[in-house]
Scaffold this active site. Structure first.
Site, PDB file in Angstrom:
ATOM      1  CE  LYS A 153      -1.392  -3.800   3.235  1.00  0.00           C
ATOM      2  NZ  LYS A 153      -1.438  -5.114   2.554  1.00  0.00           N
ATOM      3  CE1 TYR A 161      -3.699  -2.038   5.525  1.00  0.00           C
ATOM      4  CE2 TYR A 161      -3.065   0.203   4.950  1.00  0.00           C
ATOM      5  CZ  TYR A 161      -3.473  -1.056   4.577  1.00  0.00           C
ATOM      6  OH  TYR A 161      -3.647  -1.347   3.241  1.00  0.00           O
ATOM      7  CB  SER A 217      -0.877   0.022   1.248  1.00  0.00           C
ATOM      8  OG  SER A 217      -1.526   1.276   1.385  1.00  0.00           O
TER       9      SER A 217
END
Length: 391
Positions: A299, A295, A280
Protein backbone atom coordinates in the site's frame (compact mmCIF):
# COMPACT_ATOMS: atom_id res chain seq x y z
CA UNK A 1 -6.94 -1.84 8.11
CA UNK A 2 -7.22 -3.47 11.08
CA UNK A 3 -7.55 -6.60 11.46
CA UNK A 4 -8.35 -5.23 8.25
CA UNK A 5 -9.05 -7.09 5.45
CA UNK A 6 -8.88 -4.81 2.63
CA UNK A 7 -11.13 -4.81 -0.33
CA UNK A 8 -9.73 -7.97 -0.61
CA UNK A 9 -11.05 -8.34 2.23
CA UNK A 10 -11.83 -5.37 0.22
CA UNK A 11 -12.33 -7.24 -2.84
CA UNK A 12 -14.23 -8.82 -0.48
CA UNK A 13 -13.21 -5.70 1.53
CA UNK A 14 -10.14 -3.26 2.52
CA UNK A 15 -7.19 -0.87 5.13
CA UNK A 16 -9.65 -0.77 3.99
CA UNK A 17 -8.76 -2.49 6.98
CA UNK A 18 -11.32 -4.95 7.64
CA UNK A 19 -11.22 -8.11 9.23
CA UNK A 20 -10.47 -11.49 8.71
CA UNK A 21 -7.67 -11.02 10.92
CA UNK A 22 -9.69 -11.16 13.88
CA UNK A 23 -10.33 -14.82 13.84
CA UNK A 24 -7.04 -15.80 15.44
CA UNK A 25 -6.48 -12.87 17.75
CA UNK A 26 -6.08 -14.07 21.34
CA UNK A 27 -9.24 -13.00 23.12
CA UNK A 28 -7.52 -12.44 26.41
CA UNK A 29 -4.39 -10.54 25.41
CA UNK A 30 -5.67 -7.02 24.87
CA UNK A 31 -8.63 -7.23 27.22
CA UNK A 32 -6.56 -8.47 30.12
CA UNK A 33 -3.99 -5.72 29.73
CA UNK A 34 -6.70 -3.08 29.42
CA UNK A 35 -8.45 -4.36 32.51
CA UNK A 36 -5.23 -4.25 34.49
CA UNK A 37 -4.51 -0.71 33.30
CA UNK A 38 -8.02 0.49 34.06
CA UNK A 39 -7.58 -0.60 37.63
CA UNK A 40 -4.80 1.96 37.93
CA UNK A 41 -5.58 5.57 38.72
CA UNK A 42 -2.59 6.65 36.64
CA UNK A 43 -4.13 5.82 33.27
CA UNK A 44 -7.54 7.01 32.02
CA UNK A 45 -10.14 4.34 31.30
CA UNK A 46 -10.91 6.01 27.99
CA UNK A 47 -9.41 5.34 24.60
CA UNK A 48 -6.66 2.77 24.78
CA UNK A 49 -5.11 4.02 27.99
CA UNK A 50 -2.06 5.31 26.19
CA UNK A 51 -1.61 8.70 27.83
CA UNK A 52 -0.80 9.33 31.45
CA UNK A 53 -1.87 12.44 33.32
CA UNK A 54 1.03 14.61 34.54
CA UNK A 55 1.60 14.30 38.28
CA UNK A 56 1.36 18.07 38.80
CA UNK A 57 -2.03 18.16 37.15
CA UNK A 58 -3.23 15.19 39.21
CA UNK A 59 -2.38 17.09 42.38
CA UNK A 60 -3.99 20.29 41.10
CA UNK A 61 -7.20 18.68 39.84
CA UNK A 62 -7.38 15.97 42.44
CA UNK A 63 -7.23 13.22 39.84
CA UNK A 64 -8.09 13.46 36.13
CA UNK A 65 -10.13 16.61 36.17
CA UNK A 66 -11.82 19.15 38.39
CA UNK A 67 -14.77 16.86 38.89
CA UNK A 68 -12.74 13.76 39.57
CA UNK A 69 -13.13 11.93 42.83
CA UNK A 70 -10.43 12.62 45.42
CA UNK A 71 -10.96 9.25 47.02
CA UNK A 72 -8.70 7.42 44.57
CA UNK A 73 -5.79 6.21 46.64
CA UNK A 74 -4.59 3.12 44.83
CA UNK A 75 -0.84 2.74 44.87
CA UNK A 76 1.31 3.66 41.91
CA UNK A 77 2.64 0.84 39.70
CA UNK A 78 6.05 -0.56 40.50
CA UNK A 79 8.98 -0.31 38.14
CA UNK A 80 8.56 -4.01 37.38
CA UNK A 81 4.89 -3.50 36.48
CA UNK A 82 5.73 -0.57 34.24
CA UNK A 83 8.45 -2.58 32.52
CA UNK A 84 6.14 -5.53 31.88
CA UNK A 85 3.55 -3.28 30.19
CA UNK A 86 5.98 -1.14 28.22
CA UNK A 87 5.28 -1.17 24.50
CA UNK A 88 2.53 -3.77 24.81
CA UNK A 89 0.09 -1.81 22.65
CA UNK A 90 2.58 -1.14 19.87
CA UNK A 91 3.69 -4.65 18.96
CA UNK A 92 2.56 -7.19 16.44
CA UNK A 93 1.27 -10.58 17.56
CA UNK A 94 2.82 -13.47 15.63
CA UNK A 95 -0.05 -15.76 16.59
CA UNK A 96 -2.34 -13.89 14.20
CA UNK A 97 -2.23 -15.72 10.87
CA UNK A 98 -4.94 -15.02 8.32
CA UNK A 99 -5.19 -16.07 4.69
CA UNK A 100 -7.50 -14.35 2.26
CA UNK A 101 -10.56 -16.60 1.90
CA UNK A 102 -11.66 -18.33 -1.31
CA UNK A 103 -14.22 -16.59 -3.50
CA UNK A 104 -17.20 -18.66 -2.37
CA UNK A 105 -16.67 -17.60 1.25
CA UNK A 106 -16.89 -13.88 0.52
CA UNK A 107 -20.22 -12.28 1.45
CA UNK A 108 -22.28 -10.47 -1.15
CA UNK A 109 -22.77 -6.74 -0.62
CA UNK A 110 -25.93 -4.64 -0.86
CA UNK A 111 -26.24 -1.31 -2.67
CA UNK A 112 -26.84 1.81 -0.60
CA UNK A 113 -30.46 2.99 -0.78
CA UNK A 114 -31.93 6.46 -0.48
CA UNK A 115 -28.75 8.29 -1.39
CA UNK A 116 -30.37 10.38 -4.13
CA UNK A 117 -28.57 11.62 -7.21
CA UNK A 118 -26.81 14.80 -8.26
CA UNK A 119 -26.05 16.24 -11.66
CA UNK A 120 -29.33 15.86 -13.56
CA UNK A 121 -31.12 18.78 -11.93
CA UNK A 122 -32.43 16.43 -9.25
CA UNK A 123 -30.82 17.88 -6.14
CA UNK A 124 -28.91 21.18 -6.05
CA UNK A 125 -25.20 20.82 -5.44
CA UNK A 126 -21.93 22.36 -6.58
CA UNK A 127 -21.96 21.88 -10.35
CA UNK A 128 -18.32 20.78 -10.52
CA UNK A 129 -19.05 17.84 -8.21
CA UNK A 130 -21.23 16.22 -10.86
CA UNK A 131 -19.92 13.28 -12.87
CA UNK A 132 -22.68 13.66 -15.45
CA UNK A 133 -21.56 12.42 -18.85
CA UNK A 134 -18.52 10.59 -17.48
CA UNK A 135 -17.78 6.88 -17.74
CA UNK A 136 -16.07 5.41 -14.70
CA UNK A 137 -14.34 2.09 -14.11
CA UNK A 138 -13.96 0.52 -10.67
CA UNK A 139 -11.83 -2.58 -10.20
CA UNK A 140 -12.80 -4.97 -7.43
CA UNK A 141 -16.22 -3.38 -7.79
CA UNK A 142 -18.52 -6.34 -7.13
CA UNK A 143 -18.28 -6.19 -3.34
CA UNK A 144 -17.47 -4.10 -0.31
CA UNK A 145 -15.78 -0.75 -0.68
CA UNK A 146 -15.42 -0.95 -4.46
CA UNK A 147 -19.13 -1.57 -4.93
CA UNK A 148 -20.14 1.35 -2.72
CA UNK A 149 -17.67 3.74 -4.36
CA UNK A 150 -18.93 2.66 -7.78
CA UNK A 151 -22.48 3.34 -6.68
CA UNK A 152 -21.38 6.75 -5.43
CA UNK A 153 -20.08 7.50 -8.92
CA UNK A 154 -23.45 6.51 -10.41
CA UNK A 155 -25.36 8.60 -7.86
CA UNK A 156 -23.19 11.55 -8.92
CA UNK A 157 -24.16 11.11 -12.56
CA UNK A 158 -21.64 8.71 -14.10
CA UNK A 159 -22.12 5.56 -16.12
CA UNK A 160 -20.13 2.69 -14.64
CA UNK A 161 -18.13 -0.40 -15.61
CA UNK A 162 -17.72 -2.86 -12.72
CA UNK A 163 -14.58 -5.00 -13.03
CA UNK A 164 -14.11 -8.10 -10.87
CA UNK A 165 -12.72 -11.62 -10.90
CA UNK A 166 -16.25 -12.84 -10.16
CA UNK A 167 -18.18 -11.69 -13.22
CA UNK A 168 -21.42 -13.32 -12.04
CA UNK A 169 -21.37 -11.22 -8.87
CA UNK A 170 -20.50 -8.15 -10.93
CA UNK A 171 -23.50 -8.78 -13.19
CA UNK A 172 -25.77 -9.14 -10.15
CA UNK A 173 -24.49 -5.92 -8.60
CA UNK A 174 -24.73 -3.98 -11.86
CA UNK A 175 -28.42 -4.88 -11.97
CA UNK A 176 -28.86 -4.03 -8.27
CA UNK A 177 -27.35 -0.57 -8.78
CA UNK A 178 -29.66 0.21 -11.68
CA UNK A 179 -32.70 -1.16 -9.81
CA UNK A 180 -31.80 0.92 -6.75
CA UNK A 181 -31.39 4.01 -8.93
CA UNK A 182 -34.83 3.50 -10.49
CA UNK A 183 -36.36 3.10 -7.03
CA UNK A 184 -34.68 6.23 -5.67
CA UNK A 185 -35.33 8.27 -8.83
CA UNK A 186 -38.66 7.10 -10.31
CA UNK A 187 -38.97 10.18 -12.54
CA UNK A 188 -35.48 10.02 -14.03
CA UNK A 189 -35.53 10.23 -17.83
CA UNK A 190 -32.56 7.92 -18.31
CA UNK A 191 -31.18 5.31 -15.92
CA UNK A 192 -27.42 4.96 -15.67
CA UNK A 193 -25.63 2.43 -17.83
CA UNK A 194 -23.85 -0.05 -15.55
CA UNK A 195 -21.97 -2.99 -17.05
CA UNK A 196 -20.03 -5.94 -15.62
CA UNK A 197 -16.63 -7.16 -16.82
CA UNK A 198 -14.10 -9.84 -15.90
CA UNK A 199 -10.42 -9.14 -15.37
CA UNK A 200 -7.49 -10.63 -13.54
CA UNK A 201 -5.95 -7.28 -12.63
CA UNK A 202 -2.48 -8.82 -12.27
CA UNK A 203 -2.47 -10.14 -15.87
CA UNK A 204 -1.61 -7.61 -18.62
CA UNK A 205 -3.46 -9.57 -21.32
CA UNK A 206 -6.61 -9.80 -19.20
CA UNK A 207 -6.44 -6.09 -18.38
CA UNK A 208 -6.07 -5.01 -22.01
CA UNK A 209 -8.98 -7.25 -23.05
CA UNK A 210 -11.14 -5.79 -20.28
CA UNK A 211 -10.34 -2.20 -21.27
CA UNK A 212 -11.20 -2.95 -24.90
CA UNK A 213 -14.51 -4.50 -23.84
CA UNK A 214 -15.42 -1.48 -21.68
CA UNK A 215 -14.63 0.96 -24.50
CA UNK A 216 -16.73 -1.11 -26.88
CA UNK A 217 -19.66 -1.00 -24.42
CA UNK A 218 -19.41 2.63 -23.30
CA UNK A 219 -17.48 4.33 -26.08
CA UNK A 220 -14.90 5.83 -23.72
CA UNK A 221 -13.40 5.85 -20.21
CA UNK A 222 -12.99 9.05 -18.19
CA UNK A 223 -12.42 7.92 -14.60
CA UNK A 224 -10.74 4.99 -12.86
CA UNK A 225 -10.92 3.73 -9.28
CA UNK A 226 -8.52 0.88 -8.45
CA UNK A 227 -10.21 -0.88 -5.54
CA UNK A 228 -9.08 -4.45 -6.25
CA UNK A 229 -6.82 -5.60 -3.44
CA UNK A 230 -6.56 -7.78 -0.37
CA UNK A 231 -4.57 -8.31 2.79
CA UNK A 232 -3.31 -11.30 4.72
CA UNK A 233 -1.63 -11.71 8.07
CA UNK A 234 1.52 -13.70 8.61
CA UNK A 235 4.64 -12.98 10.59
CA UNK A 236 7.18 -11.93 7.99
CA UNK A 237 9.56 -14.86 8.58
CA UNK A 238 6.74 -17.32 7.86
CA UNK A 239 4.85 -15.60 5.01
CA UNK A 240 4.71 -17.96 2.00
CA UNK A 241 6.49 -16.23 -0.88
CA UNK A 242 3.89 -17.38 -3.41
CA UNK A 243 1.13 -15.68 -1.42
CA UNK A 244 3.23 -12.54 -1.04
CA UNK A 245 3.73 -12.40 -4.81
CA UNK A 246 0.00 -12.84 -5.35
CA UNK A 247 -0.74 -10.03 -2.87
CA UNK A 248 1.67 -7.69 -4.64
CA UNK A 249 0.32 -8.80 -8.02
CA UNK A 250 -3.21 -7.69 -7.14
CA UNK A 251 -2.49 -4.63 -5.03
CA UNK A 252 0.48 -3.12 -6.88
CA UNK A 253 0.68 -4.68 -10.34
CA UNK A 254 -3.09 -4.49 -10.73
CA UNK A 255 -3.11 -0.80 -9.91
CA UNK A 256 -0.26 -0.10 -12.32
CA UNK A 257 -1.68 -2.16 -15.18
CA UNK A 258 -5.16 -0.63 -15.07
CA UNK A 259 -3.83 2.89 -14.58
CA UNK A 260 -1.45 2.69 -17.54
CA UNK A 261 -4.07 1.04 -19.76
CA UNK A 262 -6.61 3.78 -19.04
CA UNK A 263 -3.91 6.44 -19.45
CA UNK A 264 -3.08 5.13 -22.93
CA UNK A 265 -6.78 5.28 -23.81
CA UNK A 266 -7.07 8.87 -22.56
CA UNK A 267 -3.90 9.96 -24.35
CA UNK A 268 -5.10 8.39 -27.61
CA UNK A 269 -8.30 10.45 -27.27
CA UNK A 270 -6.34 13.54 -26.22
CA UNK A 271 -8.78 13.66 -23.30
CA UNK A 272 -8.43 14.67 -19.69
CA UNK A 273 -9.18 12.14 -16.98
CA UNK A 274 -9.03 11.47 -13.27
CA UNK A 275 -7.93 8.38 -11.38
CA UNK A 276 -8.21 7.41 -7.73
CA UNK A 277 -6.00 4.65 -6.35
CA UNK A 278 -7.33 2.96 -3.23
CA UNK A 279 -4.43 2.71 -0.84
CA UNK A 280 -4.68 2.28 2.91
CA UNK A 281 -3.59 3.98 6.07
CA UNK A 282 -1.35 0.89 6.28
CA UNK A 283 0.78 2.53 3.63
CA UNK A 284 1.72 5.24 6.12
CA UNK A 285 1.63 3.48 9.50
CA UNK A 286 2.25 0.00 10.90
CA UNK A 287 -0.90 -1.73 12.09
CA UNK A 288 -0.96 -3.61 15.37
CA UNK A 289 -1.42 -6.23 16.58
CA UNK A 290 -1.71 -8.11 13.29
CA UNK A 291 1.55 -8.70 11.39
CA UNK A 292 1.19 -7.65 7.74
CA UNK A 293 4.47 -6.23 6.51
CA UNK A 294 3.99 -7.21 2.82
CA UNK A 295 0.54 -5.59 2.69
CA UNK A 296 1.76 -2.42 4.37
CA UNK A 297 4.64 -2.18 1.93
CA UNK A 298 2.33 -2.82 -1.02
CA UNK A 299 0.00 0.00 0.00
CA UNK A 300 2.97 2.31 0.49
CA UNK A 301 3.95 1.42 -3.08
CA UNK A 302 0.44 2.29 -4.30
CA UNK A 303 0.63 5.65 -2.57
CA UNK A 304 3.99 6.55 -4.13
CA UNK A 305 2.95 5.17 -7.51
CA UNK A 306 0.08 7.66 -7.36
CA UNK A 307 2.48 10.52 -6.65
CA UNK A 308 4.87 9.49 -9.40
CA UNK A 309 2.23 9.04 -12.10
CA UNK A 310 0.52 12.29 -11.14
CA UNK A 311 3.70 14.14 -12.07
CA UNK A 312 4.39 12.09 -15.21
CA UNK A 313 0.86 12.51 -16.57
CA UNK A 314 0.10 16.08 -15.50
CA UNK A 315 1.06 17.40 -18.93
CA UNK A 316 -1.53 15.06 -20.45
CA UNK A 317 -4.30 16.43 -18.25
CA UNK A 318 -4.60 13.20 -16.28
CA UNK A 319 -4.93 13.63 -12.52
CA UNK A 320 -3.99 10.79 -10.16
CA UNK A 321 -4.88 10.81 -6.47
CA UNK A 322 -5.04 8.28 -3.66
CA UNK A 323 -7.59 7.53 -0.95
CA UNK A 324 -6.21 5.73 2.11
CA UNK A 325 -9.07 4.28 4.16
CA UNK A 326 -8.73 3.33 7.80
CA UNK A 327 -10.71 0.59 9.53
CA UNK A 328 -13.94 0.21 7.56
CA UNK A 329 -17.00 -1.64 8.82
CA UNK A 330 -17.94 -3.79 5.84
CA UNK A 331 -20.31 -6.75 5.93
CA UNK A 332 -17.32 -9.04 6.32
CA UNK A 333 -15.85 -7.05 9.18
CA UNK A 334 -19.21 -6.80 10.93
CA UNK A 335 -19.64 -10.57 10.92
CA UNK A 336 -16.31 -11.05 12.63
CA UNK A 337 -16.80 -8.29 15.15
CA UNK A 338 -20.23 -9.58 16.12
CA UNK A 339 -18.40 -12.59 17.53
CA UNK A 340 -15.48 -10.53 18.90
CA UNK A 341 -16.90 -7.36 20.51
CA UNK A 342 -13.70 -6.78 22.50
CA UNK A 343 -11.77 -6.43 19.24
CA UNK A 344 -14.04 -3.66 18.03
CA UNK A 345 -13.49 -1.85 21.31
CA UNK A 346 -9.74 -2.21 20.88
CA UNK A 347 -9.83 -0.84 17.34
CA UNK A 348 -12.14 2.07 18.01
CA UNK A 349 -10.15 3.01 21.12
CA UNK A 350 -7.35 4.05 18.75
CA UNK A 351 -9.58 6.14 16.46
CA UNK A 352 -10.15 9.76 17.57
CA UNK A 353 -13.67 9.78 16.13
CA UNK A 354 -14.41 6.68 18.20
CA UNK A 355 -15.91 4.59 15.41
CA UNK A 356 -14.97 2.53 12.40
CA UNK A 357 -15.74 3.95 9.00
CA UNK A 358 -18.79 2.97 6.96
CA UNK A 359 -18.31 2.17 3.24
CA UNK A 360 -20.58 5.16 2.48
CA UNK A 361 -17.93 7.41 4.03
CA UNK A 362 -15.90 6.89 0.84
CA UNK A 363 -18.62 8.05 -1.56
CA UNK A 364 -17.93 11.75 -1.05
CA UNK A 365 -14.12 11.57 -1.18
CA UNK A 366 -14.06 9.47 -4.36
CA UNK A 367 -16.60 11.71 -6.09
CA UNK A 368 -14.64 14.82 -5.13
CA UNK A 369 -11.33 13.46 -6.44
CA UNK A 370 -12.84 12.21 -9.70
CA UNK A 371 -14.81 15.39 -10.38
CA UNK A 372 -13.81 18.83 -11.61
CA UNK A 373 -14.26 20.11 -8.06
CA UNK A 374 -10.71 18.83 -7.47
CA UNK A 375 -9.28 20.05 -10.78
CA UNK A 376 -6.17 21.49 -9.04
CA UNK A 377 -5.61 18.40 -6.87
CA UNK A 378 -3.23 15.73 -8.08
CA UNK A 379 -0.73 13.47 -6.35
CA UNK A 380 -2.65 13.79 -3.07
CA UNK A 381 -3.21 11.08 -0.49
CA UNK A 382 -6.55 11.61 1.24
CA UNK A 383 -6.70 9.58 4.45
CA UNK A 384 -10.23 8.63 5.43
CA UNK A 385 -9.46 7.06 8.80
CA UNK A 386 -11.30 8.99 11.52
CA UNK A 387 -8.01 10.57 12.59
CA UNK A 388 -6.20 7.28 13.27
CA UNK A 389 -2.92 8.25 11.61
CA UNK A 390 -2.54 11.64 13.27
CA UNK A 391 -2.44 10.40 16.86
Amino acid sequence: MSLQVGRALRSAVGRTPTARILGNLPASAASTTRAQFRARDWIPATAAGFHTVPAARQQQDGGYGKNASKSTTEKKPTEEELASAAGSYARTDDSITVEYPPEHQLPSSKPVTGAGRAGANVFPTLATLSLQGKVGVVTGGARGLGLVMGQGMVISGADLAIVDMNKEEAILQAKNIVDTFRKDNPDAKRPPKVTAHYADVSDPVSVEACIAEIVAEHGKIDNLVTSAGFTENFEAVAYPIDRMRKLWGVNVDGTYLFATAVARHLMARDAKGSMVFIGSMSGAIVNVPQPQAPYNAAKAAVRHLCASLSVEWAKAGIRVNCISPGYMLTALTQKILDDKPDLKMQWTSLIPQGRMGAPEDLMGPVTFLLSDASSYVTGADLRVDGGYTVT
